[in-house]
Scaffold this motif. Structure first.
Motif, PDB file in Angstrom:
ATOM      1  N   ARG A 199      -8.834 -27.903  37.202  1.00  0.00           N
ATOM      2  CA  ARG A 199      -8.649 -28.242  35.774  1.00  0.00           C
ATOM      3  C   ARG A 199     -10.136 -29.071  35.490  1.00  0.00           C
ATOM      4  N   THR A 200     -10.227 -29.104  33.981  1.00  0.00           N
ATOM      5  CA  THR A 200     -11.067 -30.016  33.544  1.00  0.00           C
ATOM      6  C   THR A 200     -10.270 -30.954  32.681  1.00  0.00           C
ATOM      7  N   PHE A 201     -10.855 -32.213  32.372  1.00  0.00           N
ATOM      8  CA  PHE A 201     -10.250 -33.342  31.468  1.00  0.00           C
ATOM      9  C   PHE A 201     -11.374 -34.071  30.854  1.00  0.00           C
ATOM     10  N   ARG A 202     -10.827 -34.023  29.451  1.00  0.00           N
ATOM     11  CA  ARG A 202     -11.917 -34.699  28.992  1.00  0.00           C
ATOM     12  C   ARG A 202     -11.488 -36.289  28.979  1.00  0.00           C
ATOM     13  N   LEU A 203     -12.553 -37.061  29.301  1.00  0.00           N
ATOM     14  CA  LEU A 203     -12.370 -38.623  29.522  1.00  0.00           C
ATOM     15  C   LEU A 203     -11.623 -39.460  28.418  1.00  0.00           C
ATOM     16  N   ASP A 204     -12.187 -39.032  27.037  1.00  0.00           N
ATOM     17  CA  ASP A 204     -11.626 -39.622  26.013  1.00  0.00           C
ATOM     18  C   ASP A 204     -10.043 -39.360  25.552  1.00  0.00           C
ATOM     19  N   ARG A 205      -9.629 -38.310  26.324  1.00  0.00           N
ATOM     20  CA  ARG A 205      -8.019 -38.208  26.552  1.00  0.00           C
ATOM     21  C   ARG A 205      -7.252 -38.873  27.678  1.00  0.00           C
ATOM     22  N   LEU A 206      -7.907 -39.561  28.326  1.00  0.00           N
ATOM     23  CA  LEU A 206      -7.124 -39.899  29.460  1.00  0.00           C
ATOM     24  C   LEU A 206      -7.358 -41.617  29.511  1.00  0.00           C
ATOM     25  N   ALA A 207      -6.412 -42.240  30.357  1.00  0.00           N
ATOM     26  CA  ALA A 207      -6.437 -43.677  30.066  1.00  0.00           C
ATOM     27  C   ALA A 207      -6.342 -44.331  31.584  1.00  0.00           C
ATOM     28  N   ARG A 208      -6.694 -45.447  31.652  1.00  0.00           N
ATOM     29  CA  ARG A 208      -6.367 -46.053  32.969  1.00  0.00           C
ATOM     30  C   ARG A 208      -6.416 -45.176  34.264  1.00  0.00           C
ATOM     31  N   PRO A 209      -7.304 -44.802  34.638  1.00  0.00           N
ATOM     32  CA  PRO A 209      -7.060 -44.034  35.961  1.00  0.00           C
ATOM     33  C   PRO A 209      -6.985 -44.736  37.062  1.00  0.00           C
ATOM     34  N   GLN A 210      -5.986 -44.744  37.940  1.00  0.00           N
ATOM     35  CA  GLN A 210      -5.613 -45.501  39.164  1.00  0.00           C
ATOM     36  C   GLN A 210      -5.941 -44.770  40.416  1.00  0.00           C
ATOM     37  N   ALA A 211      -6.808 -45.316  41.082  1.00  0.00           N
ATOM     38  CA  ALA A 211      -7.141 -44.640  42.609  1.00  0.00           C
ATOM     39  C   ALA A 211      -5.627 -45.030  43.429  1.00  0.00           C
ATOM     40  N   THR A 212      -5.182 -43.973  43.977  1.00  0.00           N
ATOM     41  CA  THR A 212      -4.003 -44.168  44.794  1.00  0.00           C
ATOM     42  C   THR A 212      -3.910 -44.585  46.267  1.00  0.00           C
ATOM     43  N   GLY A 213      -5.506 -44.535  46.619  1.00  0.00           N
ATOM     44  CA  GLY A 213      -5.638 -44.863  47.924  1.00  0.00           C
ATOM     45  C   GLY A 213      -5.471 -43.683  49.114  1.00  0.00           C
ATOM     46  N   GLY A 214      -4.826 -42.699  48.534  1.00  0.00           N
ATOM     47  CA  GLY A 214      -4.812 -41.492  49.261  1.00  0.00           C
ATOM     48  C   GLY A 214      -6.281 -40.720  49.460  1.00  0.00           C
ATOM     49  N   ARG A 215      -6.731 -39.954  50.588  1.00  0.00           N
ATOM     50  CA  ARG A 215      -7.703 -39.292  50.674  1.00  0.00           C
ATOM     51  C   ARG A 215      -7.525 -37.947  50.595  1.00  0.00           C
ATOM     52  N   PHE A 216      -8.711 -37.247  50.439  1.00  0.00           N
ATOM     53  CA  PHE A 216      -8.780 -35.533  50.130  1.00  0.00           C
ATOM     54  C   PHE A 216      -9.932 -35.050  50.800  1.00  0.00           C
ATOM     55  N   ALA A 217      -9.800 -33.587  51.252  1.00  0.00           N
ATOM     56  CA  ALA A 217     -10.900 -33.117  51.677  1.00  0.00           C
ATOM     57  C   ALA A 217     -11.577 -32.326  50.571  1.00  0.00           C
ATOM     58  N   PRO A 218     -12.888 -32.578  50.241  1.00  0.00           N
ATOM     59  CA  PRO A 218     -13.495 -31.935  49.091  1.00  0.00           C
ATOM     60  C   PRO A 218     -13.385 -30.453  49.351  1.00  0.00           C
ATOM     61  N   ARG A 219     -13.388 -29.765  48.171  1.00  0.00           N
ATOM     62  CA  ARG A 219     -13.097 -28.322  47.845  1.00  0.00           C
ATOM     63  C   ARG A 219     -14.502 -27.737  47.260  1.00  0.00           C
ATOM     64  N   GLU A 220     -14.645 -26.550  47.529  1.00  0.00           N
ATOM     65  CA  GLU A 220     -15.881 -26.040  46.677  1.00  0.00           C
ATOM     66  C   GLU A 220     -15.552 -25.591  45.269  1.00  0.00           C
ATOM     67  N   ILE A 221     -16.162 -26.035  44.319  1.00  0.00           N
ATOM     68  CA  ILE A 221     -15.808 -25.659  42.787  1.00  0.00           C
ATOM     69  C   ILE A 221     -16.247 -24.622  42.497  1.00  0.00           C
ATOM     70  N   PRO A 222     -15.322 -23.437  41.879  1.00  0.00           N
ATOM     71  CA  PRO A 222     -15.678 -22.081  41.696  1.00  0.00           C
ATOM     72  C   PRO A 222     -16.602 -21.947  40.517  1.00  0.00           C
TER      73      PRO A 222
END
Length: 323
Positions: A199-222
């Motif tokens: 998904r793409t998210f416009r930053l002016d439409r989101l608020a207060r991003p919070q890091a959860t502490g969980g990690r992930f393995a990077p994926r290849e963007i299509p």
């Protein structure tokens, strides 16, 4: 050997600011001094507040580390020009508060530029004209931008509330991968955990991003990477009108002109390519045909209304008078 301690220390600082490890012997060779002189100059920089770390031993050396405050920087001519141009572009970025701070920093940089570099910056500035942001556009919170950039770097899951374009309010848990500026907006390219898709998210439409502490393995963007993915996402406007055109060229020679056109190749022959192009309306199709004409002679096969629109467009394109 340099006998000017100040100039020598600045040269040493310029090397250290590349943020790589420098063996003491290599620094001595670059500066044409002894290793003992390098050690004295490192002590001089430390006395001025620069946090220079050291490793001992046969292969010991130095690295400029991050400290509690930002010390003065040393840049070369090309870096100074890049800073000035970059700050000028940042002054029209869609980030709240960035305009004023960028202009203040730009004034400081330009006041120190020698005349030869000011001319280079002025030439670039007069040749590049950014389109200003619209007045009704919401800016991006610098804190949100920084938090998301850190999460992309550290491969850390992020949760945030999101206000979609259709008015829905949702809360998303995503794997953030890249931040992309486009059309004076900022977009986050992320893998949506709840929807199991990109998904793409416009930053002016989101608020207060919070890091959860969980990690992930990077994926290849299509779709060719983050920039291409965003370009396709924000260009996803229904294009229901179709026109068929013939381009007098080989298909291999049309790659660049067809690259950003919503099209489908339906036939090829020696020196000719039949293409169907799509657009929102007849006017936009006519403009698309005009753009294709920059790459090769083009003829509209149909529909007739598109052919007539292209004729009207061509009639209004008056070539400049030659002296």
């Amino acid at each position: 050997m340099s006998t000017d301690p100040t100039g020598r220390a600045l040269s040493l600082l310029s090397l250290l600011q590349t943020h790589r490890f420098w063996p003491c012997a290599e620094l001595a060779r670059r500066l044409d001094v002894t290793e003992r002189t390098v050690r004295r100059d490192v002590d001089r920089l430390r006395g001025l507040g620069y946090p220079v770390g050291a490793t001992s031993g046969r292969y010991g050396g130095y690295r400029l580390e991050s400290g509690a405050h930002l010390p003065p920087l040393v840049v070369d001519d090309d870096e100074a020009v890049a800073l000035a141009v970059g700050l000028g572009c940042a002054a029209v970025a869609a980030v709240d508060g960035m305009e004023e701070t960028s202009l203040r920093a730009l004034a400081k940089v330009e006041s120190l530029l020698p005349h030869r570099l000011r001319r280079r910056v002025a030439a670039l500035r007069t040749s590049v004209t950014p389109v200003p942001s619209s007045t009704d556009q919401d800016g991006v919170d610098p804190g949100s931008l920084s938090a998301l950039a850190a999460a992309c770097r550290d491969h850390e899951l992020v949760r945030f509330p999101y206000h979609a374009g259709d008015g829905r309010h949702t809360r998303r848990l995503v794997e953030p991968h890249r931040l992309v500026p486009a059309d004076h907006r900022w977009y986050l390219v992320a893998w949506d955990r709840d929807r199991d898709d990109w998904r793409t998210f416009r930053l002016d439409r989101l608020a207060r991003p919070q890091a959860t502490g969980g990690r992930f393995a990077p994926r290849e963007i299509p779709r060719g990477g983050a920039a291409a993915f965003v370009a396709q996402a924000i260009g996803a406007i229904p294009r229901e009108r179709v026109a068929t055109v013939v381009l007098d060229a080989e298909l291999d020679d049309l790659a660049e002109v067809l690259r950003w056109t919503d099209h489908e190749v339906v036939g090829t022959a020696t020196g000719a390519v039949v293409v169907q192009v799509r657009g929102e309306d007849v006017g936009r199709l006519a403009l698309t045909v005009a753009r294709l004409a920059l790459g090769a002679p083009v003829r509209v096969v149909g529909p007739d209304e598109v052919a007539r629109a292209v004729e009207r467009l061509a009639a209004h394109l008056v070539p400049p008078r030659r002296p």
